[in-house]
Write a protein that holds these residues in place. Structure first.
Motif, PDB file in Angstrom:
ATOM      1  N   ARG A 150       1.120  -1.305   0.063  1.00  0.00           N
ATOM      2  CA  ARG A 150      -0.033   0.017  -0.043  1.00  0.00           C
ATOM      3  C   ARG A 150       0.937   1.352   0.106  1.00  0.00           C
ATOM      4  NH1 ARG A 150      -5.324   1.375   3.406  1.00  0.00           N
ATOM      5  NH2 ARG A 150      -5.124   3.471   3.466  1.00  0.00           N
TER       6      ARG A 150
ATOM      7  N   LYS B 208      -7.266  10.028  -0.553  1.00  0.00           N
ATOM      8  CA  LYS B 208      -7.183   8.492  -1.298  1.00  0.00           C
ATOM      9  C   LYS B 208      -6.353   8.548  -2.349  1.00  0.00           C
ATOM     10  CE  LYS B 208     -12.236   7.227  -0.700  1.00  0.00           C
ATOM     11  NZ  LYS B 208     -13.296   6.597  -1.347  1.00  0.00           N
TER      12      LYS B 208
ATOM     13  N   GLU C 179      -2.498   0.704  -4.298  1.00  0.00           N
ATOM     14  CA  GLU C 179      -2.468  -0.778  -3.856  1.00  0.00           C
ATOM     15  C   GLU C 179      -1.877  -1.491  -5.028  1.00  0.00           C
ATOM     16  OE1 GLU C 179      -4.979  -2.601  -1.336  1.00  0.00           O
ATOM     17  OE2 GLU C 179      -6.221  -0.773  -0.788  1.00  0.00           O
TER      18      GLU C 179
ATOM     19  N   HIS D 227     -11.280  -6.357  -4.177  1.00  0.00           N
ATOM     20  CA  HIS D 227     -11.249  -5.519  -2.678  1.00  0.00           C
ATOM     21  C   HIS D 227     -10.682  -4.431  -2.703  1.00  0.00           C
ATOM     22  CE1 HIS D 227     -12.203 -10.100  -1.528  1.00  0.00           C
ATOM     23  NE2 HIS D 227     -13.374  -9.546  -2.003  1.00  0.00           N
ATOM     24  N   ALA D 228      -9.645  -4.227  -3.313  1.00  0.00           N
ATOM     25  CA  ALA D 228      -8.713  -3.241  -3.344  1.00  0.00           C
ATOM     26  C   ALA D 228      -9.369  -1.777  -4.093  1.00  0.00           C
ATOM     27  CB  ALA D 228      -7.464  -3.183  -3.798  1.00  0.00           C
ATOM     28  N   SER D 229      -9.944  -2.235  -5.036  1.00  0.00           N
ATOM     29  CA  SER D 229     -10.558  -1.139  -5.908  1.00  0.00           C
ATOM     30  C   SER D 229     -11.781  -0.629  -5.066  1.00  0.00           C
ATOM     31  CB  SER D 229     -11.282  -1.877  -7.161  1.00  0.00           C
ATOM     32  OG  SER D 229     -11.906  -0.843  -7.894  1.00  0.00           O
ATOM     33  N   GLU D 230     -12.436  -1.784  -4.162  1.00  0.00           N
ATOM     34  CA  GLU D 230     -13.809  -1.100  -3.551  1.00  0.00           C
ATOM     35  C   GLU D 230     -13.376  -0.274  -2.355  1.00  0.00           C
ATOM     36  OE1 GLU D 230     -15.408  -4.860  -2.296  1.00  0.00           O
ATOM     37  OE2 GLU D 230     -16.546  -5.368  -4.196  1.00  0.00           O
ATOM     38  N   ARG D 231     -12.124   0.001  -1.830  1.00  0.00           N
ATOM     39  CA  ARG D 231     -11.542   0.739  -1.120  1.00  0.00           C
ATOM     40  C   ARG D 231     -11.366   2.023  -1.518  1.00  0.00           C
ATOM     41  NH1 ARG D 231      -9.172  -4.203   1.049  1.00  0.00           N
ATOM     42  NH2 ARG D 231      -7.289  -3.917  -0.228  1.00  0.00           N
TER      43      ARG D 231
ATOM     44  N   HIS E  75      -9.146   2.994  -4.160  1.00  0.00           N
ATOM     45  CA  HIS E  75      -7.677   3.251  -4.418  1.00  0.00           C
ATOM     46  C   HIS E  75      -7.223   2.792  -5.615  1.00  0.00           C
ATOM     47  CE1 HIS E  75      -7.039   2.542   0.379  1.00  0.00           C
ATOM     48  NE2 HIS E  75      -7.396   3.617   0.073  1.00  0.00           N
TER      49      HIS E  75
ATOM     50  N   ARG F  74     -12.999   6.075  -9.690  1.00  0.00           N
ATOM     51  CA  ARG F  74     -11.419   6.631  -9.038  1.00  0.00           C
ATOM     52  C   ARG F  74     -10.658   6.792  -9.953  1.00  0.00           C
ATOM     53  NH1 ARG F  74      -9.072   9.924  -6.303  1.00  0.00           N
ATOM     54  NH2 ARG F  74      -6.747   9.219  -5.831  1.00  0.00           N
TER      55      ARG F  74
END
Length: 473
Positions: A127, A135, A139, A174-178, A180, A295
């Motif tokens: 990260r 933001k 990641e 899952h990283a994209s849902e954060r 990032h 994003r």
């Protein structure tokens, strides 16, 4: 600890390279990896994020770190398995968090001569905060999927590689849902639009940067069935570099030459291969995927190229048996971003295209058939290995009893030796059959459940599309 604030960069330069740094096996390993560090340090433009594969020793990693410290002051060498996963990430900005995720399906210990299971292949993640915004985080996921040892669909490890692509897609999603920026890079041991490639691009919101810029690039080597169906002529070395993004098996790579050419090179002859030479075996196995969606409306892919194609200055050999993939992302300013949301950009390609959330149902059926076939194989292997263990225990007891009736010492010695060696082999086989195969079967069942769930969702989407189509008619 609070990370220092950075001004959000206008561009991000990303590089991935399989270094071919096998200890004791890879020729000129120290010299080549040192030169890789030197060339990264001299790169123009300088890289901001670098992912390395097959950097097996910490010694080689530290050499590269020392050469690149002035442009990539932060880095992480990842530990995994018995011998290490060979993965490393270098960065211009601090690495706030990192982890090493091992793939549940990851080769077989019985194939010790291949080593995939022993190195504990997986995903190295970092990260990285590249700007001052909340933001402004990337990641990064660096991986090396299981190697293909036979041509698909007859590759006995195809199920492993498919499951690994599935796991990678989950991590990226899952990283994209954060919220990032998600960057996935490495040696994926797959060709474009193969099953693993489609899983990654469908089950996670990422795109292959090369195909964004070169949508008509090759789907494998010239002899690959998918490429033959396209009816294209055999590409030249230059076309493979500029259009197809070939990183492996290129005629320009000295480690892919035949023995005669290699001998001439080892004798000091500087052999030159022209860019107009036909290059039928070259293919793309190395990739950079970048996230799309709301994003990523802030970024576009400006360029992508194959790098590290030069040779060592004194040894005249290629720096690795792979070439690197390099890409530059450019940040959009707010007034351009507003216009882009209403008017599609013609150039460069944007990463905001809507992606298909599910594969066709037939593809999930294909994966389930693959899982079923591999499940049958593993159940058979388990029975054979446990049967071998029981047979060796029986034989060992028989040998020990037989020692009582052997009149000479050398006969007793041979029986004892036979008993010991046979029992040792049987115990190892029994452990693999009872423990390893059992663990692998459970991972396979988990994979099967997830695929079936995705299939059900795809069936629902297809049914909904049919209803909507009839309603519009």
């Amino acid at each position: 600890m609070t990370s220092p604030a950075y001004e959000t960069p206008e561009t991000l330069r990303i590089v991935t390279l399989n270094c071919w740094g096998l200890k004791y096996i890879a020729k000129y390993r120290n010299e080549r990896l040192t030169e890789i560090g030197n060339q990264l340090a001299r790169s123009d433009p300088a890289p901001d994020i670098v992912g390395l594969q097959e950097c097996w020793t910490q010694q080689d990693y530290l050499v590269i770190r020392e050469r690149t410290r002035h442009i990539l002051p932060y880095g992480k060498f990842y530990y995994s398995g018995i011998f290490g996963g060979g993965l490393a990430i270098l960065s211009r900005w601090p690495i706030e968090e990192s982890s090493m995720y091992r793939y549940p399906l990851n080769g077989r210990p019985s194939a010790f001569f291949r080593g995939d299971w022993f190195v504990g292949k997986g995903v190295a993640s970092a990260r990285i905060r590249y700007g001052s915004g909340r933001k402004d985080v990337a990641e990064v996921f660096c991986t090396h999927l299981h190697a293909p040892y036979e041509r698909e669909p007859h590759d006995s490890y195809l199920c492993h590689r498919t499951a690994q692509a599935w796991e990678m897609a989950k991590l990226l999603r899952h990283a994209s849902e954060r919220g990032h920026l998600v960057i996935s890079l490495g040696d994926f041991n797959m060709v474009p639009l193969s099953l693993a490639h489609r899983i990654i691009e469908t089950h996670s919101p990422v795109r292959d940067v090369w195909r964004l810029l070169q949508p008509d690039s090759s789907l494998g080597a010239a002899s690959h069935p998918a490429e033959r169906r396209r009816g294209k002529k055999v590409p030249t070395a230059e076309e493979n570099l500029e259009v197809n993004g070939a990183t492996c098996d290129s005629c320009l790579n000295t480690w892919r030459w035949d023995k005669a050419l290699r001998k001439r090179l080892n004798k000091g002859e500087d052999i030159v291969v022209g860019l107009d030479t036909e290059d039928p075996k070259a293919k793309r196995l190395d990739y950079i995927f970048v996230s799309c969606g709301e994003r990523m409306a802030e970024w576009t892919v400006e360029s992508a190229n194959v790098g590290m194609t030069g040779r060592h200055s004194t040894l005249k050999c290629s720096l690795s048996d792979h070439f690197s993939v390099e890409t530059t992302l450019r940040r959009r300013h707010h007034h351009l971003l507003s216009a882009a949301t209403t008017t599609p950009a013609a150039s460069p390609p944007s990463l905001t295209a809507t992606h298909t959330p599910r594969l066709p149902v037939s593809v999930y059926d294909e994966i389930l058939l693959l899982i079923a076939a591999y499940n049958v194989r593993e159940v058979r292997q388990r029975k054979l290995r446990l049967g071998h263990f029981i047979a060796q225990v029986t034989l060992a007891i028989g040998c020990l009893v037989g020692i009582w009736w052997v009149p000479r010492n050398y006969g007793a010695f041979l029986l004892a030796l036979w008993s010991t060696l046979g029992l040792s082999a049987g115990v190892i086989d029994g452990l693999m059959g009872g423990l390893f195969v059992g663990s692998e079967l459970r991972a396979l069942w988990e994979f099967e459940w997830e695929v079936r769930a995705a299939r059900e969702a795809a069936v629902g989407l297809e049914a909904e599309a049919v209803v909507v189509g009839k309603f519009e008619e």
